[in-house]
Motif scaffolding. Structure first.
Motif, PDB file in Angstrom:
ATOM      1  N   ARG A   1       0.683  -1.315  -0.006  1.00 25.36           N
ATOM      2  CA  ARG A   1       0.059  -0.023   0.134  1.00 25.36           C
ATOM      3  C   ARG A   1       0.963   1.169   0.162  1.00 25.36           C
ATOM      4  NH1 ARG A   1      -4.150   1.955   4.682  1.00 25.36           N
ATOM      5  NH2 ARG A   1      -2.294   1.306   6.071  1.00 25.36           N
ATOM      6  N   MET A   2       0.618   2.141  -0.843  1.00 20.79           N
ATOM      7  CA  MET A   2       1.175   3.642  -0.915  1.00 20.79           C
ATOM      8  C   MET A   2       0.141   4.577  -0.503  1.00 20.79           C
ATOM      9  SD  MET A   2       3.907   5.500  -1.793  1.00 20.79           S
ATOM     10  CE  MET A   2       4.913   4.658  -3.055  1.00 20.79           C
ATOM     11  N   GLN A   3       0.744   5.487   0.274  1.00 24.89           N
ATOM     12  CA  GLN A   3      -0.024   6.767   0.883  1.00 24.89           C
ATOM     13  C   GLN A   3       0.652   7.753   0.954  1.00 24.89           C
ATOM     14  OE1 GLN A   3      -1.071   3.941   4.465  1.00 24.89           O
ATOM     15  NE2 GLN A   3      -2.641   5.461   4.660  1.00 24.89           N
ATOM     16  N   ASP A   4       0.211   9.077   1.261  1.00 23.13           N
ATOM     17  CA  ASP A   4       1.009  10.233   1.495  1.00 23.13           C
ATOM     18  C   ASP A   4       1.110  10.533   2.827  1.00 23.13           C
ATOM     19  OD1 ASP A   4       1.574  12.871   1.224  1.00 23.13           O
ATOM     20  OD2 ASP A   4      -0.224  13.693   0.215  1.00 23.13           O
ATOM     21  N   SER A   5       2.744  10.526   3.065  1.00 22.19           N
ATOM     22  CA  SER A   5       3.210  10.820   4.533  1.00 22.19           C
ATOM     23  C   SER A   5       2.903  12.138   5.112  1.00 22.19           C
ATOM     24  CB  SER A   5       4.663  10.773   4.420  1.00 22.19           C
ATOM     25  OG  SER A   5       5.298  11.535   3.657  1.00 22.19           O
ATOM     26  N   GLN A   6       2.682  13.268   4.023  1.00 24.33           N
ATOM     27  CA  GLN A   6       2.128  14.640   4.565  1.00 24.33           C
ATOM     28  C   GLN A   6       0.934  15.019   3.706  1.00 24.33           C
ATOM     29  OE1 GLN A   6       5.764  17.046   4.566  1.00 24.33           O
ATOM     30  NE2 GLN A   6       6.959  15.047   4.298  1.00 24.33           N
ATOM     31  N   PRO A   7      -0.412  14.404   4.249  1.00 20.13           N
ATOM     32  CA  PRO A   7      -1.444  14.656   3.301  1.00 20.13           C
ATOM     33  C   PRO A   7      -2.133  15.960   3.233  1.00 20.13           C
ATOM     34  CG  PRO A   7      -2.088  13.591   5.211  1.00 20.13           C
ATOM     35  CD  PRO A   7      -0.381  13.499   5.332  1.00 20.13           C
ATOM     36  N   SER A   8      -1.431  16.971   3.749  1.00 20.24           N
ATOM     37  CA  SER A   8      -2.107  18.257   3.823  1.00 20.24           C
ATOM     38  C   SER A   8      -1.440  19.167   2.707  1.00 20.24           C
ATOM     39  CB  SER A   8      -1.669  19.092   4.991  1.00 20.24           C
ATOM     40  OG  SER A   8      -0.225  19.310   5.106  1.00 20.24           O
ATOM     41  N   ASP A   9      -0.622  18.690   1.957  1.00 20.36           N
ATOM     42  CA  ASP A   9      -0.016  19.451   0.784  1.00 20.36           C
ATOM     43  C   ASP A   9      -0.134  18.924  -0.740  1.00 20.36           C
ATOM     44  OD1 ASP A   9       2.059  17.735   0.544  1.00 20.36           O
ATOM     45  OD2 ASP A   9       3.677  19.254   0.866  1.00 20.36           O
ATOM     46  N   GLY A  10      -0.650  17.399  -0.689  1.00 21.28           N
ATOM     47  CA  GLY A  10      -0.852  16.870  -1.865  1.00 21.28           C
ATOM     48  C   GLY A  10       0.181  16.888  -2.846  1.00 21.28           C
ATOM     49  N   TRP A  11       1.324  16.342  -2.036  1.00 21.96           N
ATOM     50  CA  TRP A  11       2.598  15.675  -2.821  1.00 21.96           C
ATOM     51  C   TRP A  11       2.953  14.192  -2.343  1.00 21.96           C
ATOM     52  CZ3 TRP A  11       4.519  17.957  -7.247  1.00 21.96           C
ATOM     53  CH2 TRP A  11       4.229  19.346  -7.451  1.00 21.96           C
ATOM     54  N   GLY A  12       1.895  13.461  -2.428  1.00 27.02           N
ATOM     55  CA  GLY A  12       2.339  12.207  -1.893  1.00 27.02           C
ATOM     56  C   GLY A  12       3.114  11.160  -2.535  1.00 27.02           C
ATOM     57  N   GLY A  13       3.204   9.870  -2.165  1.00 27.50           N
ATOM     58  CA  GLY A  13       4.158   8.926  -2.540  1.00 27.50           C
ATOM     59  C   GLY A  13       3.694   8.546  -4.033  1.00 27.50           C
ATOM     60  N   ALA A  14       4.798   8.654  -5.078  1.00 22.40           N
ATOM     61  CA  ALA A  14       4.491   8.367  -6.267  1.00 22.40           C
ATOM     62  C   ALA A  14       5.465   7.028  -6.856  1.00 22.40           C
ATOM     63  CB  ALA A  14       4.791   9.459  -7.446  1.00 22.40           C
ATOM     64  N   LEU A  15       4.908   6.101  -7.430  1.00 25.04           N
ATOM     65  CA  LEU A  15       5.720   4.838  -7.695  1.00 25.04           C
ATOM     66  C   LEU A  15       5.857   4.506  -9.412  1.00 25.04           C
ATOM     67  CD1 LEU A  15       6.619   2.037  -6.671  1.00 25.04           C
ATOM     68  CD2 LEU A  15       4.793   1.264  -7.036  1.00 25.04           C
ATOM     69  N   HIS A  16       7.092   4.487  -9.794  1.00 22.05           N
ATOM     70  CA  HIS A  16       7.272   4.225 -11.141  1.00 22.05           C
ATOM     71  C   HIS A  16       7.510   2.496 -11.612  1.00 22.05           C
ATOM     72  CE1 HIS A  16       8.093   8.210 -12.715  1.00 22.05           C
ATOM     73  NE2 HIS A  16       8.824   8.507 -11.597  1.00 22.05           N
ATOM     74  N   GLN A  17       7.948   1.834 -10.635  1.00 25.22           N
ATOM     75  CA  GLN A  17       8.378   0.424 -10.814  1.00 25.22           C
ATOM     76  C   GLN A  17       8.407  -0.158  -9.711  1.00 25.22           C
ATOM     77  OE1 GLN A  17       9.767  -0.489 -14.137  1.00 25.22           O
ATOM     78  NE2 GLN A  17       9.940  -2.819 -13.904  1.00 25.22           N
ATOM     79  N   LEU A  18       7.877  -1.538  -9.673  1.00 21.49           N
ATOM     80  CA  LEU A  18       7.823  -2.349  -8.406  1.00 21.49           C
ATOM     81  C   LEU A  18       8.416  -3.676  -8.932  1.00 21.49           C
ATOM     82  CD1 LEU A  18       5.104  -2.956  -5.897  1.00 21.49           C
ATOM     83  CD2 LEU A  18       6.016  -5.014  -6.969  1.00 21.49           C
ATOM     84  N   THR A  19       9.389  -4.181  -7.863  1.00 18.86           N
ATOM     85  CA  THR A  19       9.926  -5.694  -8.146  1.00 18.86           C
ATOM     86  C   THR A  19       9.898  -6.289  -6.899  1.00 18.86           C
ATOM     87  OG1 THR A  19      11.360  -4.861 -10.030  1.00 18.86           O
ATOM     88  CG2 THR A  19      12.124  -7.263  -8.997  1.00 18.86           C
ATOM     89  N   LEU A  20       9.231  -7.520  -6.957  1.00 22.35           N
ATOM     90  CA  LEU A  20       9.201  -8.384  -5.683  1.00 22.35           C
ATOM     91  C   LEU A  20      10.248  -9.732  -6.094  1.00 22.35           C
ATOM     92  CD1 LEU A  20       8.140  -9.139  -2.879  1.00 22.35           C
ATOM     93  CD2 LEU A  20       6.150 -10.369  -4.264  1.00 22.35           C
ATOM     94  N   LYS A  21      11.161  -9.983  -5.227  1.00 18.65           N
ATOM     95  CA  LYS A  21      11.803 -11.224  -5.400  1.00 18.65           C
ATOM     96  C   LYS A  21      11.442 -12.150  -4.270  1.00 18.65           C
ATOM     97  CE  LYS A  21      15.873  -9.359  -7.606  1.00 18.65           C
ATOM     98  NZ  LYS A  21      17.234  -9.088  -7.699  1.00 18.65           N
ATOM     99  N   ALA A  22      11.213 -13.636  -4.547  1.00 16.48           N
ATOM    100  CA  ALA A  22      11.057 -14.613  -3.500  1.00 16.48           C
ATOM    101  C   ALA A  22      12.222 -15.645  -3.550  1.00 16.48           C
ATOM    102  CB  ALA A  22       9.618 -15.289  -3.746  1.00 16.48           C
ATOM    103  N   ASP A  23      13.226 -15.743  -2.422  1.00 20.19           N
ATOM    104  CA  ASP A  23      14.232 -16.370  -2.548  1.00 20.19           C
ATOM    105  C   ASP A  23      15.188 -16.115  -3.770  1.00 20.19           C
ATOM    106  OD1 ASP A  23      13.334 -17.601  -0.018  1.00 20.19           O
ATOM    107  OD2 ASP A  23      12.162 -19.144  -1.274  1.00 20.19           O
ATOM    108  N   GLY A  24      15.339 -15.029  -3.790  1.00 15.33           N
ATOM    109  CA  GLY A  24      16.281 -14.350  -5.117  1.00 15.33           C
ATOM    110  C   GLY A  24      15.561 -14.574  -6.318  1.00 15.33           C
TER     111      GLY A  24
END
Length: 714
Positions: free
Chosen positions: A259-282
C-alpha cells in the motif's frame, strides 16, 4: 460503430427530447433547438449551455444524508423530467457548506419546503410515462437507465422501487428493465453508445459517476505494517531512487499486499511509484512498470489515487496524494522464506505491507446519486462514466465518445484521473466543466439575474516594490463556485487585500444567479478572472492546434459579458507554448495569464511577440508555506533597485481571504498586493521602461517539460 454524421452544431442543432419520438431524429442535427417550445428550453446556436424557463414556484426537497440512494435517484430523474418544461422541483441532500437555502433565498422565487421526498414524488410522478429499472450489480446501468428515462419520459428505479411504483396506486409501466443485461460497466456503456447515442443530444457530454465505494470497515487495514516513510517535504522528485526492503516477515502465505499513501497529506505531494519488483528467495516473482497490463492486473484497490501516463520527458507513475492510496495484491510462491521488495518511488511516500487481504476494496462499488443527473434527463443526453486512467479499453471508448461530437463541446462532470481525462478530452477538442456536484442545474439555468461586467482598475504608480497578485484556484469548477466559493466569498476579511477570483464564464448560462451575486457584491479589491483555461478546463498544448483559435473566439462573448481580462490557465507542461499564446493573444486579447500552480517560485515572461505576459504561480495549501515561498522568491530577486512581480495561487479548498490578509500582515512595506489587471499593467509598464531584470526569462516555450502536479480536486 461509425461516428454519427457531424454537421456543425453552430448552424444546425439537436432536436429536443419532446421531439425524439415524434418523427425527428434526436441527437442528429436535423432540427433547430433554439426557441422554447413545449420543453421550455432555449439553446441558441451561439450559447454554450441551455437556458431553462424561469421558475414560478418551487417545491424544495431537503433530503437527509441517509435518504436511500434509490429514492435520491428517483428524485433526481423526476426533477429533470418535470423541470424540462419549467423548473418546479429543487432538491438538496444534506447541508451544503453555503447552506441549504442560500441560493434559493437569493433567487426570490417562492417555494414550499419538504423533508419527505415522497410527498414531492407523489405530487409529480404523474408526469412520468413509466419507470426504467437499473441493475444494482452493474452500477453503470444507472447511467444507461438515465439515458432511457430521458428518451422515454420516465424515471429510474431500483428493483425494490419498481415493485412499489408498478403496484397501486401508481401502476407505472416498466419502460425497460436492465437487470441481467450486462456483465460489466464497460459493456453497458459500449451498448448505450452503440444503441442510444444516435437518439440523444450531442451538444453537451455528461460524465456522471453512478457508483460509490462500499463502506470501508474501521479494521480494513489492520494487517498493514509501515515499512517506509519520507519525513522531508519533498515535492520535486529529488528523492527518486530504487528503495529496497526485506519483507520476509510477511512470507508464509499465498499473497502480500503493498500500500502506498501520502506521508504529509495536507499539501498534496504524496508518494509516487514508477516500478515495483518483488523477489522470493532471489527469484523475481513480480516486476512491472506503472501503466502496464501487468500492473493493472495486480491493482487490488485504486483508492482514489492518480495516474500519469508516460510522456517524452517523464516516466509513467501512480501517485497517492492527500487521503488517497493504492494497493497491489502480489502472489508469493508456496514455501518462500526470503521476500525482497524494490520500489522506484519519490516524493512524500508512506509504504506499508500486509499478508492479510483488506476485507473491502474501494473499487467495489454500489449505486450512488450525484446531483447532475437531473440535467441529463432534461437535456436528453447520454451520461456515462469511464475510467480515463483505468484500462486502455475504457480510455479508447471514452476517446470514441469525445470524437463523436463537434470540437468545442463541453463535458460536464469529472474523471477517475484528472490528468488522463483532461488530456483525452482536450485532444478531441472537448473542454471540461467540473460539475459532478453542481446541484439543481435545471433550476439555476432558469433563474434570471442581471449580469453587469466588472470594470478595470487603474494600477498604482510603479515603484521599486515586490508586487503580489493572489488568484484563487478552482474557478473552472462549477460546483466550487456554487459551494466553497460562496463560503470564502462571505469571509468578513474579503476586501482587505486585493484578490483575483477565478470563475467559470459559463455560469452565465448554467447559473446566472451565482455569477451575478459575485459581480454585484464585489469590493474594489475583488477581481473576477477566467478559471482554467478559458471557458472551461483544457490543456492548450493538447487541443487540436488547427481549432484552438476558433475555440477561443467562441469564448470571447462570455469574457466580454463579464468583463474578464485575465486567465488562470493550466497545462501539463511547464510553460505555455508559443502557438497557444498567439491564439490567446489574437482571440481574447487578455491582459495576462497566471499559469499553473505549485511552483516553488514565480517567474514572468512575455509571449506572443511580446503581447502576452505570463506569470507562473507559487502555491501551497498551508499559509505558512505560502509565506515562506513568497519571502524566498523575494530574497532571490529583490534588492530595492527594481520592481519584482510574484504571482500566488490560493489553494481555495484550504485557504481564503483571512489567510491572504494574514500573509500580507506578516510582510513588510516593500510588499504590495494588487489585483490581476493592475499586476499585469505594472508588468507591462516595467517592461516598456526597460527596468533591468524586472521580468525574468522563462523556460523555452517550445520545450514540453512536465509541470508540477496540482493537488487533486475535491
Amino acid at each position: 460503430m461509425a461516428d454519427p454524421a457531424r454537421i456543425s452544431r453552430r448552424t444546425i442543432l439537436s432536436a429536443p427530447p419532446a421531439l425524439a419520438f415524434a418523427g425527428a431524429t434526436f441527437g442528429t442535427h436535423g432540427s433547430a433547438w433554439a426557441e422554447p417550445g413545449s420543453n421550455g428550453i432555449l439553446w441558441p446556436a451561439d450559447q454554450e449551455l441551455p437556458t431553462f424557463a424561469r421558475p414560478e414556484r418551487l417545491d424544495a426537497i431537503f433530503m437527509a444524508d441517509d435518504t436511500p440512494v434509490d429514492v435520491q435517484l428517483l428524485v433526481m430523474t423526476l426533477q429533470g423530467l418535470v423541470n424540462r418544461k419549467r423548473p418546479e422541483i429543487y432538491a438538496i441532500k444534506g447541508n451544503p457548506p453555503e447552506g441549504r437555502k442560500t441560493w434559493l433565498n437569493d433567487s426570490g422565487i417562492p417555494y414550499r419546503e419538504f423533508t419527505d421526498p415522497w410527498k414531492v414524488i407523489n405530487a409529480h410522478l404523474d408526469r412520468a410515462k413509466g419507470v426504467v429499472v437499473y441493475d444494482p450489480d452493474v452500477v453503470e446501468t444507472v447511467n444507461v437507465a438515465t439515458t432511457l428515462a430521458g428518451l422515454k419520459d420516465g424515471v429510474i428505479v431500483s428493483p425494490e422501487l419498481a415493485k412499489k411504483l408498478t403496484a397501486p396506486p401508481h401502476k407505472k409501466l416498466v419502460l425497460d428493465d436492465l437487470r441481467g443485461r450486462f456483465a460489466s460497466n464497460t459493456e453497458a456503456t459500449a451498448w448505450q453508445f452503440e444503441n442510444l447515442w444516435p437518439q440523444t443530444s450531442h451538444r453537451a457530454l455528461l460524465g456522471i459517476n453512478p457508483g460509490q465505494s462500499k463502506p470501508i470497515p474501521p479494521d480494513n487495514w489492520k494487517g498493514f505494517v509501515e515499512i517506509a516513510r519520507e519525513e522531508r517535504p519533498i515535492r520535486n522528485t529529488s528523492n527518486r531512487q530504487v528503495y529496497e526492503f526485506d519483507i520476509s516477515a510477511f512470507a508464509g502465505g499465498e499473497k502480500v499486499y503493498f500500500r502506498m499513501q501520502d506521508s504529509q497529506p495536507s499539501d498534496g505531494w504524496g508518494g509516487a511509484l514508477h516500478q515495483l519488483t518483488l523477489k522470493a528467495d532471489g527469484t523475481v516473482v513480480a516486476d512491472f512498470a506503472i501503466g502496464t497490463d501487468t500492473e493493472r492486473g495486480v491493482l487490488f484497490d485504486r483508492g482514489g489515487a492518480g495516474f500519469k501516463p508516460q510522456t517524452p520527458t517523464e516516466d509513467s507513475h501512480r501517485f497517492a496524494d492527500g487521503n488517497s492510496y493504492f494497493i497491489y495484491e502480489l502472489s508469493v510462491p508456496a514455501g518462500a522464506r526470503q521476500l525482497t521488495l524494490s520500489l522506484d518511488m519519490f516524493n512524500q511516500f508512506l509504504v506499508s505491507v500486509s499478508k492479510v487481504a483488506p476485507a473491502v476494496s474501494s473499487d467495489d462499488r454500489i449505486p450512488a446519486s450525484l446531483p447532475l443527473r437531473d440535467y441529463a434527463v432534461a437535456l436528453g443526453a447520454m451520461p456515462f462514466w469511464l475510467g480515463s486512467d483505468n484500462t486502455p479499453q475504457e480510455a479508447e471508448l471514452m476517446t470514441r465518445i469525445f470524437a463523436a461530437v463537434e470540437k468545442g463541446t463541453p463535458y460536464l462532470g469529472w474523471y477517475t484521473g484528472e490528468f488522463a481525462g483532461v488530456k483525452l478530452a482536450s485532444a478531441q477538442g472537448v473542454y471540461t466543466l467540473a460539475a459532478d456536484f453542481l446541484e439543481n442545474t435545471t433550476v439555476h439555468s432558469g433563474f434570471r439575474a442581471p449580469i453587469v461586467a466588472q470594470r478595470p482598475a487603474a494600477p498604482p504608480a510603479l515603484e521599486n516594490k515586490v508586487y503580489l497578485t493572489f488568484t484563487t484556484a478552482e474557478g473552472d469548477n462549477m460546483q466550487y463556485c456554487q459551494h466553497r466559493m460562496r463560503v470564502i466569498w462571505d469571509d468578513p476579511a474579503r476586501g482587505r487585500v486585493p484578490m483575483n477570483w477565478s470563475v467559470s464564464p459559463l455560469l452565465i448560462d448554467a447559473a446566472p444567479l451565482i455569477i451575478s451575486r459575485y459581480l454585484k457584491t464585489a469590493t474594489p479589491n475583488d477581481y473576477l478572472v477566467a478559471g482554467p483555461s478559458g471557458a472551461g478546463y483544457f490543456y492548450p498544448s493538447f487541443w487540436p492546434q488547427d481549432n484552438l483559435a476558433t475555440f477561443l473566439a467562441q469564448n470571447k462573448p462570455y469574457f466580454d459579458k463579464l468583463g474578464l481580462d485575465m486567465i488562470y490557465a493550466l497545462d501539463d507542461i511547464s510553460m505555455l507554448q508559443e502557438a497557444s499564446a498567439q491564439a490567446y493573444a489574437d482571440q481574447l486579447g487578455v491582459a495576462g495569464i497566471a499559469y499553473n500552480m505549485w511552483f516553488g517560485r514565480s517567474d514572468t515572461t512575455f509571449l506572443a511577440d511580446g503581447r502576452l505576459p505570463l506569470s507562473t504561480q507559487i502555491a501551497h495549501s498551508d499559509r505558512n508555506e505560502v509565506l515562506r515561498r513568497i519571502r524566498s522568491n523575494a530574497a532571490t530577486d529583490y534588492d530595492g533597485s527594481k520592481p519584482v512581480f510574484i504571482a500566488v495561487a490560493v489553494a481555495a479548498w484550504e485557504l481564503g481571504p483571512t489567510d491572504v490578509a494574514w500573509i500580507m500582515d506578516q510582510l513588510g512595506e516593500e510588499f504590495v498586493a494588487v489585483r490581476g489587471d493592475q499586476y499585469f499593467a505594472l508588468v507591462r509598464e516595467a517592461r516598456s521602461q526597460g527596468v533591468p531584470s524586472a521580468i525574468r526569462s522563462a523556460p523555452s516555450t517550445r520545450t514540453a517539460t512536465p509541470a508540477p502536479s496540482p493537488q487533486p480536486r475535491q
